[in-house]
Write a protein that holds these residues in place. Structure first.
Motif, PDB file in Angstrom:
ATOM      1  N   ARG A 103      66.292-111.820 -71.036  1.00 41.94           N
ATOM      2  CA  ARG A 103      66.452-112.751 -72.339  1.00 41.94           C
ATOM      3  C   ARG A 103      65.360-112.301 -73.504  1.00 41.94           C
ATOM      4  NH1 ARG A 103      63.829-118.648 -72.274  1.00 41.94           N
ATOM      5  NH2 ARG A 103      64.724-118.626 -74.401  1.00 41.94           N
ATOM      6  N   ASN A 104      65.068-112.666 -74.668  1.00 42.04           N
ATOM      7  CA  ASN A 104      64.116-112.328 -75.428  1.00 42.04           C
ATOM      8  C   ASN A 104      62.869-112.398 -74.924  1.00 42.04           C
ATOM      9  OD1 ASN A 104      62.395-112.394 -77.751  1.00 42.04           O
ATOM     10  ND2 ASN A 104      64.129-112.440 -79.143  1.00 42.04           N
ATOM     11  N   GLY A 105      62.006-111.406 -74.850  1.00 36.94           N
ATOM     12  CA  GLY A 105      60.738-111.485 -74.242  1.00 36.94           C
ATOM     13  C   GLY A 105      59.640-112.360 -74.805  1.00 36.94           C
ATOM     14  N   PHE A 106      59.965-112.323 -76.077  1.00 31.40           N
ATOM     15  CA  PHE A 106      58.941-113.341 -76.868  1.00 31.40           C
ATOM     16  C   PHE A 106      59.097-114.726 -76.617  1.00 31.40           C
ATOM     17  CE2 PHE A 106      58.962-109.449 -79.702  1.00 31.40           C
ATOM     18  CZ  PHE A 106      57.807-109.202 -79.493  1.00 31.40           C
ATOM     19  N   PHE A 232      51.931-108.965 -76.597  1.00 28.58           N
ATOM     20  CA  PHE A 232      53.114-108.853 -75.690  1.00 28.58           C
ATOM     21  C   PHE A 232      53.774-108.014 -76.266  1.00 28.58           C
ATOM     22  CE2 PHE A 232      57.574-109.975 -74.493  1.00 28.58           C
ATOM     23  CZ  PHE A 232      57.061-110.439 -73.243  1.00 28.58           C
ATOM     24  N   GLY A 233      53.925-107.737 -77.614  1.00 24.42           N
ATOM     25  CA  GLY A 233      55.089-106.694 -77.951  1.00 24.42           C
ATOM     26  C   GLY A 233      54.471-105.238 -77.768  1.00 24.42           C
ATOM     27  N   ARG A 234      53.015-105.243 -77.785  1.00 28.04           N
ATOM     28  CA  ARG A 234      52.399-103.754 -77.367  1.00 28.04           C
ATOM     29  C   ARG A 234      52.703-103.250 -75.889  1.00 28.04           C
ATOM     30  NH1 ARG A 234      47.745-103.009 -74.827  1.00 28.04           N
ATOM     31  NH2 ARG A 234      47.070-105.376 -75.619  1.00 28.04           N
ATOM     32  N   GLU A 237      56.713-103.126 -75.176  1.00 30.64           N
ATOM     33  CA  GLU A 237      57.717-102.671 -76.470  1.00 30.64           C
ATOM     34  C   GLU A 237      58.943-101.868 -75.871  1.00 30.64           C
ATOM     35  OE1 GLU A 237      56.850 -99.635 -80.366  1.00 30.64           O
ATOM     36  OE2 GLU A 237      55.439 -99.753 -78.854  1.00 30.64           O
ATOM     37  N   LEU A 238      58.789-101.119 -75.042  1.00 27.01           N
ATOM     38  CA  LEU A 238      59.999-100.399 -74.374  1.00 27.01           C
ATOM     39  C   LEU A 238      60.886-101.357 -73.865  1.00 27.01           C
ATOM     40  CD1 LEU A 238      58.198 -97.277 -72.741  1.00 27.01           C
ATOM     41  CD2 LEU A 238      59.316 -97.233 -74.993  1.00 27.01           C
ATOM     42  N   GLU A 239      60.554-102.225 -73.238  1.00 24.48           N
ATOM     43  CA  GLU A 239      61.735-103.164 -72.547  1.00 24.48           C
ATOM     44  C   GLU A 239      62.404-103.907 -73.616  1.00 24.48           C
ATOM     45  OE1 GLU A 239      59.557-101.283 -69.832  1.00 24.48           O
ATOM     46  OE2 GLU A 239      58.317-102.940 -71.230  1.00 24.48           O
ATOM     47  N   LEU A 246      63.040-106.069 -80.394  1.00 24.65           N
ATOM     48  CA  LEU A 246      61.901-105.628 -81.414  1.00 24.65           C
ATOM     49  C   LEU A 246      62.624-105.906 -82.949  1.00 24.65           C
ATOM     50  CD1 LEU A 246      60.179-102.822 -80.012  1.00 24.65           C
ATOM     51  CD2 LEU A 246      59.305-104.953 -80.344  1.00 24.65           C
ATOM     52  N   GLU A 247      61.915-106.571 -83.596  1.00 30.65           N
ATOM     53  CA  GLU A 247      62.384-106.859 -84.917  1.00 30.65           C
ATOM     54  C   GLU A 247      62.153-105.419 -85.956  1.00 30.65           C
ATOM     55  OE1 GLU A 247      60.020-110.297 -86.431  1.00 30.65           O
ATOM     56  OE2 GLU A 247      61.236-111.681 -84.971  1.00 30.65           O
TER      57      GLU A 247
END
Length: 247
Positions: A103-106, A232-234, A237-239, A246-247
């Motif tokens: 699912r969406n990581g964020f 989290f995004g940093r 990022e690849l996953e 990623l937006e």
């Protein structure tokens, strides 16, 4: 399902469970004994569902019969680090099929932070688990990966896809059963979407659209602070990019 997740079943095994955790479940010497013990307990827990008011339902208007549930395959649920136990599960059961749910990581990060964890820890756990799933999808004979968001958008289409993956006939699938869980509300508050927490409810093709919340991931992600989101995004990022998060 045996009602309990893999980590809970292993926890019930005492010393046997600890040996499985240490990797001895694949040992040529004691591995067969450990696998047999796990399999026996999982089977007993599956049969015990006959007496469970919630888990014993085969359909909205019918409960399992003894001989019927004895013939069902065991469906096990592994979360996060327990994904690493897939080799043990494959050695325990013949003709294993694995389904990796991502699912969406964020949104996942919001759940971790809400429980007191850090965005950094959430990112490393998410990254590690997603990479384990992708690696196993490449090496396991029967492994399919689906996105949580696709389930929300069209649950019956995903179910039919999985039925074909499992070699089962999907045409008889008229109802799906959902477990009531807590979720973020429209204002960011936390509550139950429907029913009583941890109980299961049946839905037909029309009712399920009203029970599922296709915006839940965005709502959770929006609850993250800008700092946590960047952290989290940093790290992941690849996953996140691999599944279009990623937006």
């Amino acid at each position: 399902m045996p009602r309990y997740e893999v980590r809970e079943i292993i926890g019930r095994l005492g010393v046997v469970g600890k040996l499985i955790r240490k990797g001895f479940g694949l040992s040529p010497v004691i591995g067969p004994i450990l696998r047999a013990r796990f399999k026996s307990v999982a089977y007993d827990l599956k049969i015990a569902c006959l007496e469970d008011e919630d888990q014993g339902q085969a359909a909205p208007d019918r409960r399992y019969r003894q001989e019927e549930i004895e013939e069902t395959v065991v469906c096990l649920k592994s979360l996060m680090d327990d994904v690493a136990l897939s080799s043990f599960i494959a050695a325990t059961y013949a003709q294993c099929h694995f389904i990796g749910l991502v699912r969406n990581g964020f949104a996942f990060c919001d759940g971790v932070v809400r429980r007191g964890g850090s965005a950094e820890d959430a990112a490393r756990l998410y990254s590690r688990t997603v990479n384990q799933i992708l690696s196993q999808a490449e090496t396991c004979e029967h492994f399919d990966v689906i996105r949580f968001e696709d389930v929300l958008e069209d649950p019956f289409a995903v179910s039919e896809k999985l039925f074909r993956f499992l070699g089962l006939e999907p045409s008889t699938l008229e109802h799906l059963r959902l477990k009531a869980k807590g979720k973020r509300g429209a204002s960011g508050d936390y509550g139950v979407g429907f029913g009583e927490v941890d109980r299961h409810y049946w839905f037909d093709r029309e009712e399920i659209v009203r029970a599922l919340d296709p915006r839940i991931d965005k709502r959770q992600a929006d609850c993250l602070s800008l700092s946590d989101r960047r952290t989290f995004g940093r790290i992941a990022e690849l996953e996140l990019a691999r599944f279009g998060y990623l937006e």
